[in-house]
Design an enzyme around this catalytic site. Structure first.
Site, PDB file in Angstrom:
ATOM      1  CB  SER A   1       3.685  -5.177  -0.805  1.00  0.00           C
ATOM      2  OG  SER A   1       2.931  -5.112   0.379  1.00  0.00           O
TER       3      SER A   1
ATOM      4  CG  ASP B   1      -2.603  -0.349  -2.637  1.00  0.00           C
ATOM      5  OD1 ASP B   1      -2.976  -0.825  -1.553  1.00  0.00           O
ATOM      6  OD2 ASP B   1      -1.449  -0.494  -3.088  1.00  0.00           O
TER       7      ASP B   1
END
Length: 311
Positions: A183, A239
């Protein structure tokens, strides 16, 4: 977590409609290139250890320094902690370790801590700014711009990190540096990888494998990563984070994507080129699944402060 990722996904929808040792499988022609299926064993051989190191970065600084973070540390075996930095807030954690399995120095960056607003603020500074060429000398004159928040986060620990890596290489005799993250940690790791590639001795191999990577800069930045350090990054199903910031704002992914298509944790595809529309870039905004960001990606590996299994 869900609220933050959903906001980012909706923001994206309003604005825009090198592989490390992976063996090819079945090739399928497409309008923008090809995708190649990958066996789980191929993914594990190149990405399992980077994923495990990235998972550890979500654990507390104290538990990492003692290598007592529970299952994430235990899974990696006999690893020697060398250094850490950051405050797990405005300055996300990074740590440096020595991995005796291949005599490498490992750098792993913590991802977004959604319980800490300071960490989130690093993500939402969406503007493109000029890359600091003093840290990347070969980038001068190439028009490279990067995500403002990511560069600021990288700058806060760059000097101490380089000093720690240099000492680790000298003390251990290692000739490899492996950089990982998830991330926000993945985005900062791309900058760290390119920075170290420019800063350490040319004889040192620098590799970069990350997970749930958001776009971190413009086309020139993506090209720079491709031509210098190279990135392998895994995206997971629906995602939304790899689709932000949107391309309509001038952002572009580098090459090197590996995409997981379903919950089986056994169906992977390499995605040639930049922003291959047959992988995460082509995900429908109507099918966003924010929980896919944390995982599992494969071998039940998940990321995040609450899902990593830290103790």
């Amino acid at each position: 977590m869900f609220a933050l990722l959903t906001v980012l996904a909706l923001f994206s929808s309003t604005l825009s409609a090198p592989i490390l040792g992976l063996s090819p499988g079945t090739e399928n022609a497409s309008a923008t290139g090809t995708t190649t299926s990958l066996a789980l064993a191929n993914v594990e051989s190149s990405l399992k250890r980077p994923a495990q190191f990235a998972r550890v970065a979500f654990c507390s600084s104290a538990s990492i320094s003692n290598w007592t973070c529970g299952p994430p540390c235990t899974a990696l075996g006999n690893v020697t902690f060398l250094q850490s930095g950051g405050d797990q807030g405005l300055i996300p954690l990074y740590y440096i370790a020595h991995d005796p399995t291949d005599n490498s120095i490992v750098v792993a960056h913590e991802g977004t801590d959604t319980a800490n607003i300071l960490s989130i603020l690093n993500d939402v500074e969406l503007g493109l700014v000029d890359l600091n060429v003093t840290r990347f000398p070969s980038s001068a004159g190439k028009g490279i711009q990067v995500h403002s928040g990511f560069q600021q986060t990288f700058e806060r620990t760059a000097d101490g990190l380089l000093a720690g890596v240099s000492k680790g290489l000298s003390d251990t005799g290692a000739k490899k540096v492996a950089v990982s993250g998830h991330s926000l940690g993945a985005a900062v790791a791309t900058m760290t990888g390119a920075f170290l590639k420019q800063s350490v001795d040319p004889s040192v191999d620098v590799s970069l494998a990350v997970f749930g990577l958001p776009r971190g800069g413009n086309q020139a930045w993506a090209d720079f990563l491709d031509s210098t350090v190279g990135v392998t990054y895994m995206t997971n199903q629906q995602d939304p984070i790899p689709t932000v910031p949107p391309r309509s704002l001038g952002f572009q992914h580098p090459s090197g994507e590996i995409h997981s298509f379903d919950q089986s944790q056994n169906n992977f595809t390499s995605c040639p080129g930049q922003d291959n529309e047959h992988c995460s870039t082509g995900n429908s905004v109507l099918e966003v699944n924010a929980t896919n960001h944390d995982g599992p990606y494969f071998d039940d590996i998940t990321f995040g402060r609450t899902r990593s299994g830290c103790t």
